[in-house]
Design a protein around this motif. Structure first.
Motif, PDB file in Angstrom:
ATOM      1  N   HIS A   1     -15.548  39.003  64.322  1.00  0.00           N
ATOM      2  CA  HIS A   1     -14.814  38.411  63.199  1.00  0.00           C
ATOM      3  C   HIS A   1     -15.213  36.945  63.047  1.00  0.00           C
ATOM      4  O   HIS A   1     -15.026  36.148  63.955  1.00  0.00           O
TER       5      HIS A   1
ATOM      6  N   ASP B   1     -12.140  26.908  56.711  1.00  0.00           N
ATOM      7  CA  ASP B   1     -10.683  27.063  56.871  1.00  0.00           C
ATOM      8  C   ASP B   1     -10.211  28.472  56.514  1.00  0.00           C
ATOM      9  O   ASP B   1      -9.117  28.642  55.937  1.00  0.00           O
ATOM     10  N   GLY B   2     -11.038  29.466  56.795  1.00  0.00           N
ATOM     11  CA  GLY B   2     -10.631  30.858  56.575  1.00  0.00           C
ATOM     12  C   GLY B   2     -10.807  31.348  55.151  1.00  0.00           C
ATOM     13  O   GLY B   2     -10.448  32.485  54.838  1.00  0.00           O
TER      14      GLY B   2
ATOM     15  N   GLN C   1     -14.421  34.879  55.191  1.00  0.00           N
ATOM     16  CA  GLN C   1     -14.345  35.570  56.483  1.00  0.00           C
ATOM     17  C   GLN C   1     -15.211  36.807  56.422  1.00  0.00           C
ATOM     18  O   GLN C   1     -15.386  37.409  55.360  1.00  0.00           O
ATOM     19  N   SER C   2     -15.766  37.167  57.575  1.00  0.00           N
ATOM     20  CA  SER C   2     -16.606  38.364  57.586  1.00  0.00           C
ATOM     21  C   SER C   2     -16.496  39.101  58.914  1.00  0.00           C
ATOM     22  O   SER C   2     -16.007  38.559  59.906  1.00  0.00           O
ATOM     23  N   LEU C   3     -16.943  40.348  58.896  1.00  0.00           N
ATOM     24  CA  LEU C   3     -16.971  41.211  60.086  1.00  0.00           C
ATOM     25  C   LEU C   3     -18.415  41.597  60.334  1.00  0.00           C
ATOM     26  O   LEU C   3     -19.033  42.270  59.504  1.00  0.00           O
TER      27      LEU C   3
ATOM     28  N   ALA D   1     -19.713  42.491  56.552  1.00  0.00           N
ATOM     29  CA  ALA D   1     -18.869  42.813  55.399  1.00  0.00           C
ATOM     30  C   ALA D   1     -17.860  41.676  55.323  1.00  0.00           C
ATOM     31  O   ALA D   1     -17.188  41.373  56.317  1.00  0.00           O
ATOM     32  N   GLY D   2     -17.761  41.035  54.162  1.00  0.00           N
ATOM     33  CA  GLY D   2     -16.906  39.855  54.097  1.00  0.00           C
ATOM     34  C   GLY D   2     -16.186  39.696  52.773  1.00  0.00           C
ATOM     35  O   GLY D   2     -16.383  40.474  51.834  1.00  0.00           O
ATOM     36  N   VAL D   3     -15.349  38.665  52.736  1.00  0.00           N
ATOM     37  CA  VAL D   3     -14.592  38.328  51.527  1.00  0.00           C
ATOM     38  C   VAL D   3     -14.673  36.817  51.307  1.00  0.00           C
ATOM     39  O   VAL D   3     -14.585  36.039  52.260  1.00  0.00           O
TER      40      VAL D   3
ATOM     41  N   LEU E   1     -12.883  33.814  49.127  1.00  0.00           N
ATOM     42  CA  LEU E   1     -11.751  33.427  48.271  1.00  0.00           C
ATOM     43  C   LEU E   1     -12.241  32.422  47.216  1.00  0.00           C
ATOM     44  O   LEU E   1     -13.339  31.883  47.331  1.00  0.00           O
TER      45      LEU E   1
ATOM     46  N   PRO F   1     -10.937  36.378  44.410  1.00  0.00           N
ATOM     47  CA  PRO F   1     -11.393  36.923  45.698  1.00  0.00           C
ATOM     48  C   PRO F   1     -12.429  38.035  45.495  1.00  0.00           C
ATOM     49  O   PRO F   1     -12.227  38.922  44.659  1.00  0.00           O
ATOM     50  N   THR F   2     -13.517  37.961  46.234  1.00  0.00           N
ATOM     51  CA  THR F   2     -14.647  38.865  46.045  1.00  0.00           C
ATOM     52  C   THR F   2     -15.165  39.366  47.392  1.00  0.00           C
ATOM     53  O   THR F   2     -15.307  38.586  48.328  1.00  0.00           O
ATOM     54  N   ALA F   3     -15.414  40.665  47.477  1.00  0.00           N
ATOM     55  CA  ALA F   3     -15.935  41.264  48.713  1.00  0.00           C
ATOM     56  C   ALA F   3     -17.447  41.444  48.595  1.00  0.00           C
ATOM     57  O   ALA F   3     -17.962  41.747  47.521  1.00  0.00           O
TER      58      ALA F   3
ATOM     59  N   LEU G   1     -10.521  42.989  56.291  1.00  0.00           N
ATOM     60  CA  LEU G   1     -10.084  41.725  55.705  1.00  0.00           C
ATOM     61  C   LEU G   1      -9.347  42.058  54.412  1.00  0.00           C
ATOM     62  O   LEU G   1      -9.941  42.612  53.481  1.00  0.00           O
TER      63      LEU G   1
ATOM     64  N   ARG H   1      -6.715  41.059  44.208  1.00  0.00           N
ATOM     65  CA  ARG H   1      -7.299  40.596  42.946  1.00  0.00           C
ATOM     66  C   ARG H   1      -6.652  41.335  41.794  1.00  0.00           C
ATOM     67  O   ARG H   1      -6.493  42.554  41.853  1.00  0.00           O
TER      68      ARG H   1
END
Lengths: 93, 93
Positions: A4, A9-10, A13-15, A26-28, A30, A85-87, B15, B19
């Motif tokens: 992770h 500041d978060g 974030q990704s895995l 795989a992440g997001v 903001l 927010p986008t993945a 995560l 949206r």
């Protein structure tokens, strides 16, 4: 194992995982504008939402909707911007 | 904000974000077989890799390759199996 990662500041974030010897995350992202440096070349694919990206400060922002991808050269970097927010999936090439 | 979720000793992590008022998660499933219950109906889309899923213990496993999706009814559950690490997008419907 899964790793992770948390950046800015978060807000990003990704895995991280590995398949067939290839690293991926795989992440997001903001809402906001972020700069990432690259070591290996990367392919970013928008999985949900929309990203804007540019490879240099002088370049125009390009919009990448869900389902589209862009590649970044190794030993370089890129700016990325999300309005909502986008993945994404990031593959290290 | 982003919410980091970890299940099954970290073998499934996601995560969570929102949206347009819709909840979604971007996640990764490590090799293994897992059962998830649902509250809201969900749509699972395979973003990288391949998942096997079945809606009941009696059902045959169905293979969902990268780019494909399956939906799960609300107030139910499903079994999911990964042979290799697999990334997914889960949308709560």
């Amino acid at each position: 194992m899964l790793k992770h990662n948390s950046y800015f500041d978060g807000k990003v974030q990704s895995l991280g995982f590995e398949r067939n010897g290839r690293k991926q995350t795989a992440g997001v992202i903001l809402p906001g504008e972020f700069h990432f440096g690259t070591d290996a070349p990367e392919r970013m694919t928008v999985v949900s939402g929309e990203l804007l990206a540019r490879m240099t400060k002088d370049a125009a922002w390009v919009t990448y909707p869900m389902g589209s991808s862009f590649e970044i050269a190794g030993k370089s970097g890129f700016d990325v911007k999300a309005i909502a927010p986008t993945a994404y999936l990031c593959e290290f090439l």
